[in-house]
Structure formats: structure tokens, C-alpha cells
Design a protein around this motif. Sequence first.
Motif, PDB file in Angstrom:
ATOM      1  N   ALA A   1      50.437  46.160  48.268  1.00  0.00           N
ATOM      2  CA  ALA A   1      49.202  45.365  48.204  1.00  0.00           C
ATOM      3  C   ALA A   1      49.520  43.883  48.005  1.00  0.00           C
ATOM      4  N   PHE A   2      50.488  43.584  47.149  1.00  0.00           N
ATOM      5  CA  PHE A   2      50.895  42.203  46.877  1.00  0.00           C
ATOM      6  C   PHE A   2      51.413  41.532  48.143  1.00  0.00           C
ATOM      7  N   PHE A   3      52.347  42.185  48.831  1.00  0.00           N
ATOM      8  CA  PHE A   3      52.936  41.576  50.022  1.00  0.00           C
ATOM      9  C   PHE A   3      51.980  41.583  51.213  1.00  0.00           C
ATOM     10  N   THR A   4      51.035  42.520  51.234  1.00  0.00           N
ATOM     11  CA  THR A   4      49.990  42.501  52.263  1.00  0.00           C
ATOM     12  C   THR A   4      49.092  41.293  52.044  1.00  0.00           C
ATOM     13  N   GLU A   5      48.748  41.012  50.798  1.00  0.00           N
ATOM     14  CA  GLU A   5      47.927  39.837  50.477  1.00  0.00           C
ATOM     15  C   GLU A   5      48.649  38.554  50.877  1.00  0.00           C
TER      16      GLU A   5
ATOM     17  N   VAL B   1      54.242  29.083  53.961  1.00  0.00           N
ATOM     18  CA  VAL B   1      52.802  29.357  54.001  1.00  0.00           C
ATOM     19  C   VAL B   1      52.056  28.112  54.476  1.00  0.00           C
ATOM     20  N   ASP B   2      50.843  28.326  54.972  1.00  0.00           N
ATOM     21  CA  ASP B   2      50.010  27.212  55.430  1.00  0.00           C
ATOM     22  C   ASP B   2      49.348  26.466  54.273  1.00  0.00           C
ATOM     23  N   ASP B   3      48.931  27.221  53.242  1.00  0.00           N
ATOM     24  CA  ASP B   3      48.170  26.647  52.132  1.00  0.00           C
ATOM     25  C   ASP B   3      48.687  27.257  50.835  1.00  0.00           C
ATOM     26  N   ILE B   4      49.523  26.531  50.125  1.00  0.00           N
ATOM     27  CA  ILE B   4      50.168  27.068  48.932  1.00  0.00           C
ATOM     28  C   ILE B   4      49.169  27.369  47.822  1.00  0.00           C
ATOM     29  N   ASP B   5      48.142  26.524  47.667  1.00  0.00           N
ATOM     30  CA  ASP B   5      47.160  26.739  46.598  1.00  0.00           C
ATOM     31  C   ASP B   5      46.350  28.011  46.846  1.00  0.00           C
ATOM     32  N   ASP B   6      45.920  28.219  48.077  1.00  0.00           N
ATOM     33  CA  ASP B   6      45.180  29.432  48.422  1.00  0.00           C
ATOM     34  C   ASP B   6      46.055  30.667  48.242  1.00  0.00           C
ATOM     35  N   THR B   7      47.307  30.574  48.649  1.00  0.00           N
ATOM     36  CA  THR B   7      48.218  31.715  48.530  1.00  0.00           C
ATOM     37  C   THR B   7      48.435  32.073  47.068  1.00  0.00           C
ATOM     38  N   ILE B   8      48.647  31.088  46.215  1.00  0.00           N
ATOM     39  CA  ILE B   8      48.817  31.338  44.783  1.00  0.00           C
ATOM     40  C   ILE B   8      47.571  32.011  44.214  1.00  0.00           C
ATOM     41  N   ALA B   9      46.404  31.511  44.555  1.00  0.00           N
ATOM     42  CA  ALA B   9      45.147  32.082  44.045  1.00  0.00           C
ATOM     43  C   ALA B   9      45.003  33.541  44.455  1.00  0.00           C
ATOM     44  N   ARG B  10      45.307  33.844  45.714  1.00  0.00           N
ATOM     45  CA  ARG B  10      45.173  35.226  46.196  1.00  0.00           C
ATOM     46  C   ARG B  10      46.191  36.141  45.532  1.00  0.00           C
ATOM     47  N   LEU B  11      47.419  35.667  45.336  1.00  0.00           N
ATOM     48  CA  LEU B  11      48.452  36.505  44.732  1.00  0.00           C
ATOM     49  C   LEU B  11      48.241  36.690  43.235  1.00  0.00           C
TER      50      LEU B  11
ATOM     51  N   LEU C   1      45.511  37.404  41.913  1.00  0.00           N
ATOM     52  CA  LEU C   1      44.646  38.585  41.818  1.00  0.00           C
ATOM     53  C   LEU C   1      45.456  39.873  41.827  1.00  0.00           C
ATOM     54  N   HIS C   2      46.720  39.793  42.242  1.00  0.00           N
ATOM     55  CA  HIS C   2      47.627  40.946  42.267  1.00  0.00           C
ATOM     56  C   HIS C   2      48.697  40.833  41.191  1.00  0.00           C
ATOM     57  N   GLY C   3      48.452  40.000  40.185  1.00  0.00           N
ATOM     58  CA  GLY C   3      49.344  39.894  39.034  1.00  0.00           C
ATOM     59  C   GLY C   3      50.418  38.833  39.110  1.00  0.00           C
TER      60      GLY C   3
ATOM     61  N   LEU D   1      56.974  32.064  42.043  1.00  0.00           N
ATOM     62  CA  LEU D   1      56.037  32.996  41.414  1.00  0.00           C
ATOM     63  C   LEU D   1      56.798  34.242  40.997  1.00  0.00           C
ATOM     64  N   ARG D   2      56.309  34.915  39.970  1.00  0.00           N
ATOM     65  CA  ARG D   2      56.840  36.227  39.615  1.00  0.00           C
ATOM     66  C   ARG D   2      55.808  37.250  40.052  1.00  0.00           C
ATOM     67  N   GLY D   3      56.242  38.221  40.852  1.00  0.00           N
ATOM     68  CA  GLY D   3      55.361  39.249  41.389  1.00  0.00           C
ATOM     69  C   GLY D   3      55.626  40.604  40.777  1.00  0.00           C
ATOM     70  N   PRO D   4      55.250  41.680  41.483  1.00  0.00           N
ATOM     71  CA  PRO D   4      55.425  43.034  40.956  1.00  0.00           C
ATOM     72  C   PRO D   4      56.891  43.333  40.643  1.00  0.00           C
TER      73      PRO D   4
END
Length: 146
Positions: free
Chosen positions: A21-25, A98-108, A110-112, A131-134
Motif C-alpha cells: 500500500a505504501f509503495f502503491t501510494e 517525484v514531481d511534487d515532493i510536498d504532495d508525495t510526503i503528505a500522501r505517504l 497517511l501510510h505511516g 522518509l522512514r517507511g514501513p
Amino acid sequence: MALQRMDNVGIVVEDLDAAVAFFTELGLETEGTAQIEGLFADQAVGLDGVRSDIAMMRTPDGHGRLELAQYHHPAAIGGGSQNTPPNTLGLHRVMFAVDDIDDTIARLRLHGAELIGEVARYKDIYRLCYLRGPSGIILALAERTG
């Protein structure tokens, strides 16, 4: 003989569904999933009784792939804290443009995902962050600005 290409980067995760889900986002697409077990798996990775689930994720351009794996047997071994700093020996991080770093951070988020430092500017060329992800995976993002 010549090297043909880098095929994929493998990452062991605690929760395969959450990692997918994280990498799909982020924008990767699931190329396929499989249950891995049997003699070939034991021989290839050098463990006995391997049972795992994998998801192969690919970048939209089709050139980059991540293999996410959740081990059921033998159980995954923790590499220490999931909050290891970026200068820890071993696989450092995976970076995505990425095209938009701020949008990408905001979306990710939501996945922790958690920002490790802050979004930094490199000259007038890039905005960058970690970023630190799953499962403690460190992900780097780069937005070209110039």
C-alpha cells in the motif's frame, strides 16, 4: 560475459500488505505476487524451510523494481532498531524522483511515513528529503526544480 542490468532491490518487510500500500501510494505498480517455498528457495537463499510471500513492484517507466518479501518461516530477523540512522552500514536507502515532493510526503504520511530530517534544497536543482517507511525502510525523494 557482460552485466545485463540491475533487476531489482529486495526488501524484507514485517507487513507485506502495508508495504505494498505504501509503495502503491508512492506510484509503483504491483507487477505480481507469489508464495515462495520449496527446495529451490532453500537452496537460493541458504535457509531451510523457507516460506515467504513476495510482491514485485515496478516503477511507472518499467525500468526499476522492488521485491518486497514477508518471511513466515524462518521468521525475519530484526537488523536492530527500525530507527537506525541513515549512516548505518548496509543498504542505505532507495531513492525515487517525484514531481511534487510536498504532495508525495503528505500522501505517504497517511501510510505511516515519517520525515527523518526536513526537505532540503540542493542549489537551484533539487529539493530532497529522507522518509522512514514501513519496517523502518529509508526512502529518499528528489524533486527536480531547475
